[in-house]
Scaffold this motif. Sequence first.
Motif, mmCIF file in Angstrom:
data_model
loop_
_atom_site.group_PDB
_atom_site.id
_atom_site.type_symbol
_atom_site.label_atom_id
_atom_site.label_comp_id
_atom_site.label_asym_id
_atom_site.label_seq_id
_atom_site.Cartn_x
_atom_site.Cartn_y
_atom_site.Cartn_z
ATOM 1 N N GLU A 46 -10.457 -2.004 2.153
ATOM 2 C CA GLU A 46 -9.966 -0.677 2.503
ATOM 3 C C GLU A 46 -9.414 -0.036 1.228
ATOM 4 O O GLU A 46 -8.432 -0.495 0.666
ATOM 5 C CB GLU A 46 -8.887 -0.819 3.573
ATOM 6 C CG GLU A 46 -7.854 0.269 3.626
ATOM 7 C CD GLU A 46 -8.258 1.421 4.513
ATOM 8 O OE1 GLU A 46 -7.815 2.539 4.232
ATOM 9 O OE2 GLU A 46 -9.019 1.187 5.468
ATOM 10 N N ARG A 69 -7.623 2.932 -0.889
ATOM 11 C CA ARG A 69 -6.763 4.093 -0.745
ATOM 12 C C ARG A 69 -6.939 4.922 -2.002
ATOM 13 O O ARG A 69 -6.699 4.472 -3.102
ATOM 14 C CB ARG A 69 -5.311 3.650 -0.648
ATOM 15 C CG ARG A 69 -4.368 4.777 -0.347
ATOM 16 C CD ARG A 69 -3.041 4.202 0.095
ATOM 17 N NE ARG A 69 -1.961 4.540 -0.813
ATOM 18 C CZ ARG A 69 -1.286 5.671 -0.732
ATOM 19 N NH1 ARG A 69 -1.562 6.556 0.161
ATOM 20 N NH2 ARG A 69 -0.310 5.910 -1.569
ATOM 21 N N HIS A 77 2.033 0.599 1.982
ATOM 22 C CA HIS A 77 0.986 1.218 2.794
ATOM 23 C C HIS A 77 -0.107 0.186 3.129
ATOM 24 O O HIS A 77 -0.550 0.081 4.276
ATOM 25 C CB HIS A 77 0.395 2.403 2.023
ATOM 26 C CG HIS A 77 -0.802 3.050 2.666
ATOM 27 N ND1 HIS A 77 -0.735 4.199 3.403
ATOM 28 C CD2 HIS A 77 -2.117 2.682 2.678
ATOM 29 C CE1 HIS A 77 -1.936 4.525 3.843
ATOM 30 N NE2 HIS A 77 -2.800 3.619 3.420
ATOM 31 N N HIS A 106 -1.584 -1.569 6.681
ATOM 32 C CA HIS A 106 -2.935 -1.834 7.206
ATOM 33 C C HIS A 106 -3.041 -3.261 7.742
ATOM 34 O O HIS A 106 -3.610 -3.498 8.804
ATOM 35 C CB HIS A 106 -3.991 -1.636 6.117
ATOM 36 C CG HIS A 106 -4.378 -0.201 5.916
ATOM 37 N ND1 HIS A 106 -4.961 0.557 6.901
ATOM 38 C CD2 HIS A 106 -4.264 0.615 4.835
ATOM 39 C CE1 HIS A 106 -5.196 1.780 6.433
ATOM 40 N NE2 HIS A 106 -4.773 1.842 5.189
ATOM 41 N N GLU A 166 -4.187 6.120 8.785
ATOM 42 C CA GLU A 166 -3.640 6.433 7.455
ATOM 43 C C GLU A 166 -2.210 6.959 7.560
ATOM 44 O O GLU A 166 -1.329 6.536 6.817
ATOM 45 C CB GLU A 166 -4.522 7.461 6.740
ATOM 46 C CG GLU A 166 -5.807 6.878 6.179
ATOM 47 C CD GLU A 166 -5.569 5.634 5.332
ATOM 48 O OE1 GLU A 166 -4.795 5.723 4.357
ATOM 49 O OE2 GLU A 166 -6.129 4.572 5.657
HETATM 50 ZN ZN LIG Z 1 -4.874 3.378 3.867
#
Ligand SMILES: [Zn+2]
Length: 360
Positions: free
Chosen positions: A72, A74, A202, A206, A220
């Motif tokens: 994932e 960001r 952050h 997840h 998000e």
């Molecule tokens: Zn994210």
Amino acid sequence: MLGSRIKQGRVVAGLSLRDVGLAVGLSAMAISKYERDVIKPSSETLLRLAKTFGVRTEYFFRQSAVELTEVEFRKHEKLSPQDEARALEDVRDRLERWIELESIVPASWPRTFALPKRLPAKVDSYDVVEAVADQVRAAWQLGTGPIGNLIDKMEEEGVKVILTPHDGGKKFDGLVAKSNGHTVIVVGQEWPGDRQRFTLAHELGHLVLHGRVAPDLDEERACNRFASAFLVPKGEAIRLLGASRSWLEPQELYMLKHEWGLSMNGWVYRAQDLAILTKAVAMRHWDFFASQKEGANSWREKEPGEPYPKECPRRFAQLVYRALAEDLIGESKAAELLALPLVELRARRRMDAPNATGCY
Ligand SMILES: [Zn+2]
């Protein structure tokens, strides 16, 4: 096997087949044949390839068992495919070294990350996100105060944290990935510490929230909310700011930033999330921040004063020196694991070039 390692080394170095051919005095076609295992390079060529890629020749023979899944990213702008490939190859390389080191040094910490027990199966509001952040803090025995070094704490909990210089010119903040039971969080190395911490938290969001977020909640946004709640618990934010405010002084925000490692902008968001500021009052802060300059940038992009210090992983390098001290590895293996030239490693051992952070 050798071929795929050569390709990996080339990609991490950000070089084309042609670049490599020129550097070692061969055709691009020859390099391509090495990469496809059609022909085998001589040991002399291998040495030149290693030099070109800035790696040690052992790099080409390491068992590569690392597959990254559940990646994932960001990022605020799209990473180019080349930058993404470089970042991922770099992560693979570092993770391989981690796994090799763990096979050498006896474990005194959890090697795998585990979710806290009794997490809610469904996260359907931001209040639940706040509660989950509190749960993680409690499970990690963090109390409610500021978290000193977030990377140390995450590594203690079995998350492997990797700082990468391959951030595509700061287009990429971080990513979370899994590989054969290892949980990896990658953060751009060049960001200021408060930005790195927000990204770390952050990505942790997840890990904790994935698969639980209700469809009408944006994952998000939920992870951003998790990050701010994890860094500054609700009760503390209200204790420090009060339940309702009409203005927050920049100097007040600056002090809070340095105490808690959450940016000044992050504090305004936090205050708005907790209804300490109304939406209109928060807007006045954004307008004010946008009108103030720090160099060529507004306070929205670059905050005034000293930046919050960068985060730095320490555990990996500590373990290398521990293995060296106990004769579990020799100097050349230690240099390979730390990706340092042997002379540099020896200088550090003699404390001629001490490095307290372990960042390398
Ligand atoms: Zn994210």
